[in-house]
Design an enzyme around this catalytic site. Structure first.
Site, PDB file in Angstrom:
ATOM      1  N   ASN A 240     -10.093   0.178   1.425  1.00  8.23           N
ATOM      2  CA  ASN A 240      -8.744   0.044   1.551  1.00  8.23           C
ATOM      3  C   ASN A 240      -8.373  -0.184  -0.110  1.00  8.23           C
ATOM      4  OD1 ASN A 240      -5.941  -0.381   1.321  1.00  8.23           O
ATOM      5  ND2 ASN A 240      -5.817  -1.393   3.251  1.00  8.23           N
TER       6      ASN A 240
ATOM      7  N   HIS B 249      -2.955   7.103   4.145  1.00  5.44           N
ATOM      8  CA  HIS B 249      -3.392   5.935   3.620  1.00  5.44           C
ATOM      9  C   HIS B 249      -4.520   5.350   4.226  1.00  5.44           C
ATOM     10  CE1 HIS B 249      -3.974   1.987   1.940  1.00  5.44           C
ATOM     11  NE2 HIS B 249      -3.401   1.298   2.958  1.00  5.44           N
TER      12      HIS B 249
ATOM     13  N   CYS C  32       0.699  -1.235  -0.055  1.00  2.00           N
ATOM     14  CA  CYS C  32      -0.013   0.072  -0.032  1.00  2.00           C
ATOM     15  C   CYS C  32       0.820   1.499   0.169  1.00  2.00           C
ATOM     16  CB  CYS C  32      -0.811   0.005   1.262  1.00  2.00           C
ATOM     17  SG  CYS C  32      -2.104  -1.432   1.260  1.00  2.00           S
TER      18      CYS C  32
HETATM   19  N1  COA Z   1     -17.238  -9.157  10.984  1.00  2.47           N
HETATM   20  C1  COA Z   1     -17.545  -9.635  12.092  1.00  2.47           C
HETATM   21  N2  COA Z   1     -16.746  -9.935  12.874  1.00  2.47           N
HETATM   22  C2  COA Z   1     -15.317  -9.983  12.677  1.00  2.47           C
HETATM   23  C3  COA Z   1     -15.048  -9.714  11.380  1.00  2.47           C
HETATM   24  C4  COA Z   1     -15.820  -8.990  10.357  1.00  2.47           C
HETATM   25  N3  COA Z   1     -15.877  -8.574   9.310  1.00  2.47           N
HETATM   26  N4  COA Z   1     -13.618  -9.603  11.178  1.00  2.47           N
HETATM   27  C5  COA Z   1     -13.285 -10.313  12.153  1.00  2.47           C
HETATM   28  N5  COA Z   1     -14.193 -10.218  12.946  1.00  2.47           N
HETATM   29  C6  COA Z   1     -14.208 -10.926  14.576  1.00  2.47           C
HETATM   30  C7  COA Z   1     -13.000 -11.850  14.750  1.00  2.47           C
HETATM   31  O1  COA Z   1     -13.194 -13.069  14.385  1.00  2.47           O
HETATM   32  C8  COA Z   1     -12.902 -11.573  16.232  1.00  2.47           C
HETATM   33  O2  COA Z   1     -13.778 -12.551  16.517  1.00  2.47           O
HETATM   34  P1  COA Z   1     -13.439 -13.178  18.252  1.00  2.47           P
HETATM   35  O3  COA Z   1     -13.048 -12.335  19.254  1.00  2.47           O
HETATM   36  O4  COA Z   1     -14.572 -14.244  18.356  1.00  2.47           O
HETATM   37  O5  COA Z   1     -12.122 -14.226  17.681  1.00  2.47           O
HETATM   38  C9  COA Z   1     -13.331 -10.337  16.542  1.00  2.47           C
HETATM   39  O6  COA Z   1     -13.986  -9.670  15.394  1.00  2.47           O
HETATM   40  C10 COA Z   1     -12.181  -9.135  16.826  1.00  2.47           C
HETATM   41  O7  COA Z   1     -11.123  -9.499  15.783  1.00  2.47           O
HETATM   42  P2  COA Z   1      -9.837  -8.585  15.776  1.00  2.47           P
HETATM   43  O8  COA Z   1      -8.982  -9.095  14.495  1.00  2.47           O
HETATM   44  O9  COA Z   1      -9.360  -8.440  17.079  1.00  2.47           O
HETATM   45  O10 COA Z   1     -10.693  -7.275  15.606  1.00  2.47           O
HETATM   46  P3  COA Z   1      -9.991  -5.806  15.186  1.00  2.47           P
HETATM   47  O11 COA Z   1     -10.650  -4.855  16.028  1.00  2.47           O
HETATM   48  O12 COA Z   1      -8.545  -5.821  15.194  1.00  2.47           O
HETATM   49  O13 COA Z   1     -10.407  -5.467  13.806  1.00  2.47           O
HETATM   50  C11 COA Z   1      -9.279  -5.293  11.689  1.00  2.47           C
HETATM   51  C12 COA Z   1      -9.966  -6.172  12.862  1.00  2.47           C
HETATM   52  C13 COA Z   1      -8.827  -6.102  10.327  1.00  2.47           C
HETATM   53  C14 COA Z   1     -10.550  -4.169  11.143  1.00  2.47           C
HETATM   54  C15 COA Z   1      -8.177  -4.510  12.313  1.00  2.47           C
HETATM   55  O14 COA Z   1      -7.236  -5.343  12.881  1.00  2.47           O
HETATM   56  C16 COA Z   1      -7.441  -3.588  11.088  1.00  2.47           C
HETATM   57  O15 COA Z   1      -7.942  -2.928  10.611  1.00  2.47           O
HETATM   58  N6  COA Z   1      -6.005  -3.969  11.103  1.00  2.47           N
HETATM   59  C17 COA Z   1      -5.340  -3.387  10.214  1.00  2.47           C
HETATM   60  C18 COA Z   1      -5.548  -4.030   9.002  1.00  2.47           C
HETATM   61  C19 COA Z   1      -4.950  -3.111   7.598  1.00  2.47           C
HETATM   62  O16 COA Z   1      -4.596  -1.920   7.754  1.00  2.47           O
HETATM   63  N7  COA Z   1      -4.610  -3.721   6.497  1.00  2.47           N
HETATM   64  C20 COA Z   1      -4.131  -3.275   5.508  1.00  2.47           C
HETATM   65  C21 COA Z   1      -2.863  -2.727   5.475  1.00  2.47           C
HETATM   66  S1  COA Z   1      -2.537  -1.852   4.306  1.00  2.47           S
END
Ligand code: COA
Length: 334
Positions: free
Chosen positions: A289, A259, A119
């Site tokens: 994204n 970003h 990215c």
């Molecule tokens: N819908 C519902 N629940 C979801 C889900 C979705 N789309 N995606 C994940 N979950 C659940 C998980 O399974 C987890 O459940 P559990 O507690 O029963 O295990 C719970 O939500 C929390 O997951 P977690 O991964 O800890 O959530 P988070 O607050 O970290 O949010 C992201 C997840 C991916 C949104 C976040 O981590 C993020 O944005 N990370 C950076 C990603 C990024 O920037 N990527 C691109 C880089 S260029």
């Protein structure tokens, strides 16, 4: 007499996004998720997904964004001597998207190549063009960030498929003696962290409502939670490095264009940098994204919405697969 180093000025911006909107409600029919979860955890309401046969390939989106940037710059494609495209989802393994676009634009005098930096691809590409201009080997360059992450998404993984989308953004930069333009670009990478975000041999499952999308034979894997924490720290520190390098403070920044990965990341960075959200451009709610494309799309929209005036300082910050991250400060010249 010492030779004056030329400065790199952005003189045109453009962007292109696919027509097909994929809403959070649509995603509820694909994976176990809810509109509420996606909005609360990411800020995304809808995103754009390219469709085969709709002139929305990586090359098409790049060409459309580039034509707009070139029109705004009022130059002929023939006067481009460099085309650099940041992407990880070109239509072909080779040749580069940049060469495909060179043909589409009739930019026959340019040298053209792609940069792979996740990215952060747009900032890496911008830095390549800036260096070439400062060295005097290039006068006019086209710099593009484009990705079609829909083609590498695992549509069965709710942790990633709700985040990623498609689009392209472009800028034309030119060499000028006038002060300003790109003041500096700061790039970093840490290959030790590649496993936080990478492509893996993948399944080619295409959800029913997305029949017709162009899928590649691998998909994206991400450790979102660990990436989130790294992103906030790295974006904040590289932004401060760029400010210090230019003897500027956050008060001097008219607009932060980050970003667009997650609204919570953007808000955390704005808090760390002490810049109010009113001076932070966000369009993640509309596009999700779009990887390399997110900064140049946001910049083009801010520019066309007249949010930038000549002399304003604009700060770009990005991070992505690699890991890679970077920042750049531009004194706006249009
Ligand atoms: N819908 C519902 N629940 C979801 C889900 C979705 N789309 N995606 C994940 N979950 C659940 C998980 O399974 C987890 O459940 P559990 O507690 O029963 O295990 C719970 O939500 C929390 O997951 P977690 O991964 O800890 O959530 P988070 O607050 O970290 O949010 C992201 C997840 C991916 C949104 C976040 O981590 C993020 O944005 N990370 C950076 C990603 C990024 O920037 N990527 C691109 C880089 S260029």
């Amino acid at each position: 007499m010492a030779k004056m180093m030329p400065h790199t000025h952005i003189i045109g911006t453009g962007s292109s996004i696919p027509k097909r909107i994929l809403s959070n409600k649509d995603l509820e029919g694909i994976v176990d998720t809810t509109d509420e979860w996606i909005i609360q955890r990411t800020g995304i309401k809808e995103r754009r997904i390219s469709v085969k046969g709709e002139r929305e390939s990586t090359t098409d989106l790049t060409t459309q964004a580039s034509v707009k940037a070139i029109e705004m710059a009022s130059i002929s494609p023939k006067s481009l001597d460099m085309i650099v495209v940041g992407t990880v989802t070109g239509d072909r393994m080779f040749p580069s998207t940049a060469c495909m676009v060179q043909e589409a634009l009739n930019a026959e005098n340019a040298m053209a190549f792609d940069v792979s930096a996740g990215c952060t691809g747009f900032l890496y590409a911008l830095s390549m063009a800036d260096n070439a201009i400062q060295c005097g080997t290039c006068k006019n360059a086209l710099v593009v960030g484009v990705d079609r992450l829909s083609s590498v998404v695992n549509w069965q993984d709710r942790g990633t498929c709700v985040l990623l989308a498609d689009g392209a953004g472009a800028v034309v930069v030119t060499s000028a003696t006038e002060q300003g333009g790109i003041l500096s670009t700061h790039l970093k990478s840490d290959g030790k962290l590649w496993e936080l975000l990478y492509s893996s041999d993948g399944n080619n499952h295409i959800p029913k409502i997305l029949q017709g999308i162009d899928i590649k034979p691998f998909h994206l894997r991400m450790d979102g939670n660990r990436l989130f924490k790294r992103a906030v720290g790295y974006l904040s520190s590289i932004a401060n490095e760029a400010l210090e390098h230019n003897s500027l403070t956050i008060k001097d920044i008219g607009l932060l264009v980050p970003h667009q990965a997650n609204i919570r990341i953007i808000k955390a960075v704005s808090k760390n940098l002490y810049i109010p959200m009113e001076r932070v451009y966000t369009n993640i709610h509309r596009y999700g994204n779009t990887s390399s494309a997110s900064i140049p799309i946001a910049l083009d929209e801010a520019n066309r919405e007249n949010m930038l005036s000549k002399g304003d300082h604009v700060l770009f910050v990005s991070f992505g697969a690699g890991l890679t991250w970077g920042a750049s400060i531009v004194r706006w010249s249009i």
